[in-house]
Design a protein around this motif. Structure first.
Motif, mmCIF file in Angstrom:
data_model
loop_
_atom_site.group_PDB
_atom_site.id
_atom_site.type_symbol
_atom_site.label_atom_id
_atom_site.label_comp_id
_atom_site.label_asym_id
_atom_site.label_seq_id
_atom_site.Cartn_x
_atom_site.Cartn_y
_atom_site.Cartn_z
ATOM 1 N N PHE A 15 -43.328 -57.159 34.206
ATOM 2 C CA PHE A 15 -42.216 -56.240 33.934
ATOM 3 C C PHE A 15 -40.782 -56.653 34.428
ATOM 4 O O PHE A 15 -40.799 -57.299 35.525
ATOM 5 C CB PHE A 15 -42.632 -54.718 34.531
ATOM 6 N N ARG A 16 -39.725 -56.382 33.527
ATOM 7 C CA ARG A 16 -38.678 -56.786 33.958
ATOM 8 C C ARG A 16 -37.985 -55.371 34.587
ATOM 9 O O ARG A 16 -37.737 -54.396 33.913
ATOM 10 C CB ARG A 16 -37.858 -57.242 32.690
ATOM 11 N N THR A 17 -37.365 -55.537 35.794
ATOM 12 C CA THR A 17 -36.546 -54.711 36.600
ATOM 13 C C THR A 17 -35.066 -54.468 35.961
ATOM 14 O O THR A 17 -34.690 -55.499 35.417
ATOM 15 C CB THR A 17 -36.503 -54.645 37.964
ATOM 16 N N LYS A 18 -34.498 -53.329 36.063
ATOM 17 C CA LYS A 18 -33.114 -53.157 35.738
ATOM 18 C C LYS A 18 -32.080 -53.910 36.820
ATOM 19 O O LYS A 18 -32.597 -53.760 37.946
ATOM 20 C CB LYS A 18 -32.699 -51.872 35.549
ATOM 21 N N SER A 19 -31.186 -54.662 36.101
ATOM 22 C CA SER A 19 -30.481 -55.174 36.946
ATOM 23 C C SER A 19 -29.752 -54.616 38.069
ATOM 24 O O SER A 19 -29.171 -53.365 37.507
ATOM 25 C CB SER A 19 -29.531 -56.438 36.212
ATOM 26 N N ALA A 20 -29.331 -55.027 39.207
ATOM 27 C CA ALA A 20 -28.370 -54.283 40.191
ATOM 28 C C ALA A 20 -27.040 -54.619 39.876
ATOM 29 O O ALA A 20 -26.678 -55.856 39.926
ATOM 30 C CB ALA A 20 -28.774 -54.761 41.515
ATOM 31 N N GLY A 21 -26.155 -53.489 39.427
ATOM 32 C CA GLY A 21 -24.704 -54.053 39.093
ATOM 33 C C GLY A 21 -24.543 -54.360 37.659
ATOM 34 O O GLY A 21 -25.474 -54.664 37.083
#
Length: 270
Positions: A15-21
């Protein structure tokens, strides 16, 4: 030697996590990272491990609830992971899933007869309501419920009764493979043994193969033929139940076994 009903080869589900910033890079979570195993006709393979190890993701991937990143899953020799939803649909009758939460897995708006009749009509097992109600009544009796409850709604039942209805919905299709994802963990301890014994009896009587997913080694010992131990997305040990419980090879397996609650009785000193 009998060919396996299910053969999973190097299964990966990332799974791909949402990017921080705004400019942060996305990271891959390797929930399942190269899992391989086989299940023979009529066999119960338990997949055990702590929460977050990826065992439920294996079950959800095999039922197309999650998309596999790579690997193969061959059911009677056919790789079904890459099938489109339309082409996988006929296999849904053969590969069924018992969900963990009996409260969330039933539509609260539908009567029990509607819930159990839906798969019968979808898979063209029944053509009329009279045929469907007869099968539903028989199935409800098999799971230990009065057929008269078919006109009631899910909110009128306890958690154990709802799970029995969920099991009935699965078994009424006479599948070849059942994936049970923490099927008793959401139930009261007093009810768990009853539902577990029901699952074991249905599996024995029907000869259905089963992937039994659980974190509870006590439950696993009761129902399994073989056990696969999962850690951080990988299977670290797999073997016969007796070998896993009496002569585990991996340190993580030994750690899980040591975590099983035990009751010690102190002898009174005269």
């Amino acid at each position: 030697m009998t060919d396996p009903l299910l053969r999973v080869v190097n299964l990966k589900t990332h799974f791909r996590t949402k990017s921080a910033g705004l400019f942060g890079e996305k990271k891959a979570i390797k929930a399942v990272d190269g899992v391989s195993f086989e299940i023979a006709p009529g066999e119960v393979l338990s997949l055990v491990g702590e929460s977050g190890c990826g065992k439920s993701t294996v079950g959800r991937t095999l039922t197309h609830l999650e998309k596999a990143t790579s690997g193969q899953a061959l059911f009677e020799g056919q790789d079904f992971l890459s099938l489109s939803p339309a082409k996988f649909r006929p296999l849904r009758r053969e590969i069924q899933m018992i969900f963990q939460d009996p409260f969330a897995s039933l539509n609260p708006r539908l009567k029990i007869e509607q819930t159990l009749a839906e798969p019968l009509f979808i898979h063209e097992i029944c053509q009329t309501w009279d045929e469907a109600r007869q099968l539903i009544a028989e199935m409800l009796e098999i799971v230990g419920m009065d057929p008269k409850v078919m006109t009631r709604h899910p909110h009128e039942f306890s958690g154990g009764q709802r799970q029995r209805i969920g099991i009935a919905r699965v078994m009424i299709l006479k599948p070849k493979l059942v994936i049970a994802d923490e099927a008793v963990s959401a139930l009261d301890v007093s009810i768990q043994a009853q539902v577990l014994n029901l699952i074991k009896k249905l599996q024995h009587d029907s000869g259905v193969s089963m992937l039994f997913i659980s974190h509870d080694l006590g439950v696993v010992r009761h129902i399994s033929d073989r056990v696969a131990v999962m850690l951080e997305g990988k299977i670290v040990e797999i073997g016969d139940k007796q070998q896993i419980f009496e002569a585990p090879q991996h340190e993580y397996t030994r750690k899980l076994l040591r975590s099983i609650p035990r009751i010690s009785v102190k002898k009174e000193v005269a």
